[in-house]
Design a protein around this motif. Structure first.
Motif, short mmCIF file in Angstrom:
data_model
loop_
_atom_site.label_atom_id
_atom_site.label_comp_id
_atom_site.label_asym_id
_atom_site.label_seq_id
_atom_site.Cartn_x
_atom_site.Cartn_y
_atom_site.Cartn_z
N SER A 170 -3.91 2.30 -4.45
CA SER A 170 -4.28 0.99 -4.96
C SER A 170 -3.69 -0.09 -4.06
O SER A 170 -2.86 0.19 -3.20
N GLN A 211 3.04 -5.72 -12.58
CA GLN A 211 2.05 -4.73 -12.17
C GLN A 211 2.73 -3.54 -11.49
O GLN A 211 3.53 -3.72 -10.57
N ASN A 247 -1.95 -4.03 -3.91
CA ASN A 247 -1.39 -5.27 -4.45
C ASN A 247 -1.52 -6.34 -3.39
O ASN A 247 -1.08 -6.14 -2.24
N TYR A 249 0.85 -1.19 0.00
CA TYR A 249 0.00 0.00 0.00
C TYR A 249 0.89 1.23 0.00
O TYR A 249 1.66 1.46 0.93
N HIS A 264 -4.85 -7.28 -7.96
CA HIS A 264 -4.58 -5.84 -7.92
C HIS A 264 -5.91 -5.09 -7.97
O HIS A 264 -6.79 -5.43 -8.77
N PHE A 265 -6.04 -4.07 -7.13
CA PHE A 265 -7.25 -3.28 -7.08
C PHE A 265 -6.89 -1.80 -7.14
O PHE A 265 -6.11 -1.32 -6.33
N GLU A 266 -7.46 -1.11 -8.11
CA GLU A 266 -7.24 0.34 -8.21
C GLU A 266 -7.92 1.05 -7.05
O GLU A 266 -8.86 0.53 -6.43
N ALA A 267 -7.45 2.24 -6.75
CA ALA A 267 -7.96 2.99 -5.60
C ALA A 267 -9.48 3.20 -5.67
O ALA A 267 -10.16 3.19 -4.65
N SER A 268 -10.01 3.33 -6.88
CA SER A 268 -11.44 3.58 -7.05
C SER A 268 -12.30 2.40 -6.63
O SER A 268 -13.50 2.53 -6.40
N LYS A 269 -11.69 1.21 -6.51
CA LYS A 269 -12.43 0.00 -6.14
C LYS A 269 -12.44 -0.25 -4.63
O LYS A 269 -13.12 -1.16 -4.15
N ILE A 272 2.21 -0.52 -9.01
CA ILE A 272 1.28 -0.06 -7.98
C ILE A 272 1.52 1.41 -7.71
O ILE A 272 2.66 1.87 -7.66
#
Length: 295
Positions: A89, A83, A91, A67, A139-144, A85
């Motif tokens: 977002s 990826q 990881n 993070y 992986h998750f983008e900040a918007s998720k 980061i």
């Protein structure tokens, strides 16, 4: 020149219902729920020949959570992941029965002006029955990532469940990791909102707990599960994490975490003999450190 990780350390001490100390593990507390390690990176300058270059190294029995608050890291692993980061977002690499990875400053940031790097590398131990699962990467983008505001205080649920929200990060045991940012003083209570052991990492600013003011660079661990009352000062940034502890002890050697010393010995032998999945196209190798006594 490689830029190695930095860890904030403080001597542990009791203050009423809390322990105050370095980022885990520290002497009085080896884990908080399933969280077994938190590594504070920076804040540091990147550039002019000074970069993050963590060569190929192994993990078993855990999931790594990266993070970032500032900067970028390029993650490559033996699963085939590549990826980058960025701040906000998430990881989530599940090492399971064995995975290797590298972490580096992206190529695009090696040729331009100086930048900053600041963030956290976190290990979450897997339940005993899941320690040998196949490696995975998410992986998750900040918007998720779920976020909300209460009384001008910003909340983000990085992983797990809490405050009626659930993060999309596919965790393997009951846990939580929250980011909190205040603009003005805020009375925080975890009662009925978070389950299990609770740790508080003060990124910046300060809090008041049991009448003591605790400043940035310290971590607190609540001695009472599920209950945590704090006064968070204005312009403070916190990470709050924890969850339900495992019934079995976890052993830690280097990058290996397991309930079984035998599994760790096997992992040590396999890494030493180079019988390990590799990051494609990367021949770097971090040697096994000298033997130390199990903790």
């Amino acid at each position: 020149m490689s830029y190695n990780k930095l860890i904030v350390e403080e001597r542990s001490r009791d203050i009423g219902n809390f322990l105050v100390g370095r980022l885990i593990p520290f002497r009085k507390k080896r884990m908080v729920g399933p969280f077994s390690f938190i590594d504070h990176m920076g804040p540091s300058k990147i550039g002019n020949g000074r970069f993050l270059d963590v060569d190929q190294h192994p993990h078993i029995g855990l999931a790594t959570l990266t993070y970032l608050l500032d900067g970028e890291i390029h993650h490559n692993d033996s699963i085939g992941t590549s990826q980058v980061i960025r701040p906000g977002s998430v990881n989530w690499m599940v090492a399971g029965k064995g995975c290797a990875h590298t972490e580096r400053t992206p190529e695009k940031l090696r040729k331009g002006q100086e930048t900053s790097l600041h963030g956290y590398q976190i290990w979450v131990a897997l339940p005993k029955e899941l320690e040998d699962i196949n490696p995975e990467f998410h992986h998750f983008e900040a918007s998720k990532i779920p976020s909300w505001t209460d009384q001008n205080t910003q909340f983000k649920l990085i992983a797990g469940t809490g405050f009626g929200e659930e993060s999309p990060v596919p965790v393997h045991s009951p846990l939580f990791m929250l980011e909190i940012k205040t603009k003005e003083e805020y009375n925080f209570s975890a009662a009925g909102q978070l389950k299990g052991e609770i740790g508080i990492c003060i990124v910046s600013g300060s809090i008041t707990a049991c009448g003591d003011v605790i400043d940035a660079g310290n971590m607190l661990i609540s001695k009472t599960e599920d209950v945590c009352d704090l006064i968070i000062k204005a312009n403070t940034h916190l990470l709050i994490f924890g969850g339900e502890p495992f019934p079995e002890e976890r052993h830690i050697f280097w990058n290996f975490v397991s309930h079984s010393k035998e599994k760790i010995e096997e992992a040590k032998t396999n890494w030493k003999n180079r019988k390990w999945p590799k990051v494609k196209g990367d021949d770097t190798y971090v040697p096994l450190p000298k033997p130390v006594q199990f903790k």
